[in-house]
Design an enzyme around this catalytic site. Structure first.
Site, PDB file in Angstrom:
ATOM      1  N   GLU A 231      39.404  27.833  32.868  1.00  0.00           N
ATOM      2  CA  GLU A 231      38.989  26.928  32.568  1.00  0.00           C
ATOM      3  C   GLU A 231      37.751  26.879  31.782  1.00  0.00           C
ATOM      4  O   GLU A 231      37.227  26.513  30.701  1.00  0.00           O
ATOM      5  CB  GLU A 231      39.192  25.800  32.865  1.00  0.00           C
ATOM      6  CG  GLU A 231      37.696  25.758  34.202  1.00  0.00           C
ATOM      7  CD  GLU A 231      37.957  26.170  35.222  1.00  0.00           C
ATOM      8  OE1 GLU A 231      36.928  26.207  36.101  1.00  0.00           O
ATOM      9  OE2 GLU A 231      38.623  26.943  35.519  1.00  0.00           O
TER      10      GLU A 231
ATOM     11  N   CYS B 280      40.134  28.390  41.850  1.00  0.00           N
ATOM     12  CA  CYS B 280      38.892  28.382  43.040  1.00  0.00           C
ATOM     13  C   CYS B 280      39.299  27.543  44.185  1.00  0.00           C
ATOM     14  O   CYS B 280      39.899  27.489  45.030  1.00  0.00           O
ATOM     15  CB  CYS B 280      37.691  28.251  42.013  1.00  0.00           C
ATOM     16  SG  CYS B 280      36.134  28.883  43.238  1.00  0.00           S
TER      17      CYS B 280
ATOM     18  N   HIS C 299      38.179  30.863  37.760  1.00  0.00           N
ATOM     19  CA  HIS C 299      38.196  29.679  36.773  1.00  0.00           C
ATOM     20  C   HIS C 299      38.511  30.265  34.753  1.00  0.00           C
ATOM     21  O   HIS C 299      37.907  30.545  34.478  1.00  0.00           O
ATOM     22  CB  HIS C 299      36.725  29.307  36.939  1.00  0.00           C
ATOM     23  CG  HIS C 299      36.347  28.648  37.062  1.00  0.00           C
ATOM     24  ND1 HIS C 299      36.523  27.050  38.439  1.00  0.00           N
ATOM     25  CD2 HIS C 299      35.499  29.133  39.097  1.00  0.00           C
ATOM     26  CE1 HIS C 299      35.826  27.279  39.493  1.00  0.00           C
ATOM     27  NE2 HIS C 299      35.489  28.013  39.611  1.00  0.00           N
TER      28      HIS C 299
END
Length: 206
Positions: A187, A91, A185
């Protein structure tokens, strides 16, 4: 949901830093650890020196670039990237590793690393955030669930850039040599396969 494959006992364990100036640092540290790396926050030059690779997290790219200057890290980061240190930007991190930006602030600095032009906030504002299944080349086991939050996309790439994923007609994951970037993202999903890909990229340089 498919997870990262565990590393073999004979595989070296890379030390991977997460640039901890601003953004979702903790989530990347956890994902890297699950993917087989020794993960550490990086704020200072000494901490960068000890890292085999670096993740640049999501967050606010203009703030991140200003803090990199304030902490005396900007030129050191650029030098390490030019020297071949593996880097993964998600990002805002994708924005940071771009050579050129569209819709960026005039004083906004990037680190470079991927020959691409990136448009900031291309998928919309915070309230237009969304999740989508994304097929990522080099990541086995089916689509990755991507979380798009004020996400950029790649407008164009140079000849040496490999496009890894496209969503809704826009490039959202790329790689050039040891530098990887995603608009989204990974994560935030509990699926660590993109991080495992990056850990393998770092491991290959040891």
């Amino acid at each position: 949901m498919p997870q990262s494959e565990p590393a073999s006992a004979s595989d070296p364990t890379p030390v991977i830093g997460v640039l901890a100036l601003q953004g979702d640092v903790r989530e990347h540290l956890a994902a890297l650890a699950e993917a087989g790396a020794t993960a550490r926050p990086v704020r200072r030059p000494r901490e960068l020196d000890e890292a085999d690779g670096l993740v640049i997290p999501g967050g606010e790219s203009t703030t991140m670039s200003k803090l990199a200057v304030a902490f005396g890290m900007l030129e050191l980061l650029r030098a390490r990237i030019r020297a071949g240190m593996p880097v993964y930007g998600s990002c805002a991190g994708m924005i940071m590793v771009a050579e050129k930006l569209l819709d960026g602030r005039e004083d906004q600095e990037t680190l470079g690393g991927i020959d691409m032009i990136v448009r900031r906030n291309a998928f919309g504002r915070q309230n237009e955030s969304f999740e989508a299944a994304v097929e990522v080349a080099g990541v086995a086991g089916g689509p990755v669930e991507g979380v798009f939050i004020r996400a950029p996309w790649v407008e164009s790439t140079g000849a040496g850039v490999e496009v890894l994923a496209v969503h809704d007609g826009h490039t959202v994951a790329v790689r050039q040599g040891p530098v990887l970037a995603t608009s989204f993202h990974p994560e935030l999903t509990g699926d660590h396969r993109v991080h495992a890909l990056f850990v393998d990229m770092v491991r290959a340089t040891l």
